[in-house]
Design a protein around this motif. Sequence first.
Motif, short mmCIF file in Angstrom:
data_model
loop_
_atom_site.label_atom_id
_atom_site.label_comp_id
_atom_site.label_asym_id
_atom_site.label_seq_id
_atom_site.Cartn_x
_atom_site.Cartn_y
_atom_site.Cartn_z
N ILE A 20 -58.89 -34.26 8.82
CA ILE A 20 -59.12 -33.76 7.46
C ILE A 20 -57.78 -33.44 6.79
O ILE A 20 -57.56 -33.79 5.64
N LYS A 21 -56.90 -32.78 7.56
CA LYS A 21 -55.58 -32.42 7.00
C LYS A 21 -54.49 -32.82 7.99
O LYS A 21 -53.98 -31.99 8.72
N PRO A 22 -54.14 -34.10 8.01
CA PRO A 22 -53.10 -34.51 8.97
C PRO A 22 -51.79 -33.76 8.68
O PRO A 22 -51.53 -33.45 7.52
N PRO A 23 -50.98 -33.43 9.69
CA PRO A 23 -51.13 -33.82 11.10
C PRO A 23 -51.97 -32.82 11.90
O PRO A 23 -51.94 -32.85 13.12
N PHE A 24 -52.70 -31.93 11.21
CA PHE A 24 -53.45 -30.91 11.95
C PHE A 24 -54.82 -31.45 12.39
O PHE A 24 -55.46 -32.19 11.65
N VAL A 25 -55.22 -31.03 13.58
CA VAL A 25 -56.55 -31.38 14.08
C VAL A 25 -57.21 -30.10 14.58
O VAL A 25 -56.61 -29.35 15.36
N GLY A 26 -58.42 -29.83 14.12
CA GLY A 26 -59.19 -28.69 14.61
C GLY A 26 -60.19 -29.19 15.63
O GLY A 26 -60.97 -30.09 15.37
N VAL A 63 -52.66 -29.88 17.28
CA VAL A 63 -54.06 -29.57 17.56
C VAL A 63 -54.26 -28.07 17.73
O VAL A 63 -53.56 -27.44 18.52
N ARG A 64 -55.21 -27.52 16.99
CA ARG A 64 -55.64 -26.14 17.29
C ARG A 64 -56.95 -26.28 18.07
O ARG A 64 -57.97 -26.71 17.54
N TYR A 65 -56.84 -25.95 19.35
CA TYR A 65 -57.98 -26.15 20.25
C TYR A 65 -58.62 -24.78 20.55
O TYR A 65 -57.98 -23.91 21.13
N VAL A 66 -59.86 -24.63 20.12
CA VAL A 66 -60.58 -23.37 20.33
C VAL A 66 -61.71 -23.61 21.33
O VAL A 66 -62.52 -24.53 21.14
N ARG A 67 -61.73 -22.84 22.39
CA ARG A 67 -62.85 -22.93 23.35
C ARG A 67 -63.34 -21.52 23.63
O ARG A 67 -62.60 -20.66 24.09
N ASN A 68 -64.60 -21.27 23.31
CA ASN A 68 -65.13 -19.91 23.39
C ASN A 68 -65.52 -19.50 24.80
O ASN A 68 -65.65 -20.34 25.70
N ILE A 69 -65.70 -18.22 24.95
CA ILE A 69 -66.21 -17.67 26.20
C ILE A 69 -67.48 -16.89 25.86
O ILE A 69 -67.43 -15.94 25.07
N SER A 121 -55.71 -23.27 22.56
CA SER A 121 -54.88 -22.47 21.66
C SER A 121 -55.49 -21.09 21.45
O SER A 121 -54.78 -20.10 21.33
N ILE A 122 -56.81 -21.04 21.36
CA ILE A 122 -57.52 -19.76 21.19
C ILE A 122 -58.74 -19.77 22.11
O ILE A 122 -59.46 -20.77 22.15
N GLU A 123 -58.95 -18.66 22.84
CA GLU A 123 -60.15 -18.54 23.68
C GLU A 123 -60.93 -17.30 23.24
O GLU A 123 -60.83 -16.25 23.87
#
Length: 506
Positions: A20-26, A63-69, A121-123
Amino acid sequence: MDKLVLYNTLSRKKEVFTPIKPPFVGLYVCGPTVYGNAHLGHARSAMSFDVVFRYMRYLGYKVRYVRNITDVGHLVGDLDHGESKIEKKARLEQLEPMEVAQFYLNSYIEDMTALNILRPSIEPRATGHIPEQIEMVEEILKNGYAYEVNGSVYFDVPKYDQDFGYGALSGRDLENIKAASRDNLEGTGEKRHSADFALWKKAEPSHLMRWDSPWSVGFPGWHLECTVMSTKYLGTKYDIHGGGMDLVFPHHEAEIAQSNACNCHAPKELQGEANFWLHNNMITLNGQKMGKSLGNAIDLKQFFSGEHDLLEKAYSPMNIRFFMLQAHYRSTLDFSNEALQASERGFKRICEGISRLEEISTKDRAVAVNTAFEENLISFMPDVRHQMNDDFHTAKTIARIFEALPVINQLHAQKNGPLAVKAETLTQFKQDFHTLFFDILGLKLEEESGNAGNELVDQLMGLITELRADARKEKNWAVSDKIRDGLGSLDIQLKDSADGTTWEIG
Ligand SMILES: [Zn+2]
């Protein structure tokens, strides 16, 4: 393939990936519900998206990589009634629910680290986002897509279906959801329709994890946290949402509905939560589905130690990783002792290839180019990119490594004669091979984590005890005591006897 192409569960076809907004990837991935040791299913999901994360970074994306707990709200059987998975475990083990969550979160991180899976990046944790979840429920209520009954709030699926259409991701419609629902037998309870799901549940008196809200003292529904945390950290519309195929329905379908119901006044292109929905397939064991009730649920720690009746031996984390990479993430993968041992042999050949490659020097050597060798090495990285661009095809990428191995072995065998490829070709290939093996596929040489590590300790301890023996011979008690005390503080004990000095840890 020059461009990265991903299979999108939402469109059921492969599509060229454009951020959507290179070079960023969510990138958002559903993480574990922390109430038990991680098993192969957890590893496959974490690994599949670890490769996505690594390859996207290789391509230069930020890349902003979010994986929840999930540490609250996930009820046994993924249903809207019944006990919380974490609270059930806490009751059985006589622990605080948070103690259970923390214990198994630590255990999960330990296993994922052993598998060389990068931390996201964020948990974010569900219990850390209760106010945001309450806000989203309020917004959905305000927009008319939810209703309150006795202190609980449910998502109004038929109302949403009229305006947006429910079931686009899973390909189900309301009628077949209703027909398949267990509520047909048990009744819908407080819900108006069997497809409706809980956004907020009023806590039973026995429920331990509870928060105040405008409707009751209670806890959020399981689907809500992912919409809330992905929106908070990646925005209302982001690039990729991932997870296991078992989450497509109802979890991801509910997430899309919640996002649209909350964001319903936004323009169409901001709806739908994520542009791409990626799902990894399941794992079977000896051709059977895995499950506690089937007696074949082996957790990762058991694989690493070999302590399970169904395992012939221990399998190292890198062997498990390599084995998983040999299948495309959307294929089912069957674990068996035979398959794992075959894969172990293959992995060993590749590790040997890397060591041999290191031993081939370009320095002061005549060159007699073998065209086939030269072409094999030059086309290596373009071939790898071609396969990885095809929806992260790690299986075909590894097959390409095996095609390069005979060339490495031949170059190694002829290491004292003329070099059969150009020096710059070899130098570039070494770099490419390393980038693929260590960075993209996230593999490590077995020696780093296996017995060779102990071998190194043995050698170092041999050297230290020898130095101490020399000091003692010279009656240099200060040095010999310093060595003994220093090792003692590392929990290494020395034992002197007539035959010399031995050591042990602990
Ligand atoms: Zn989720």
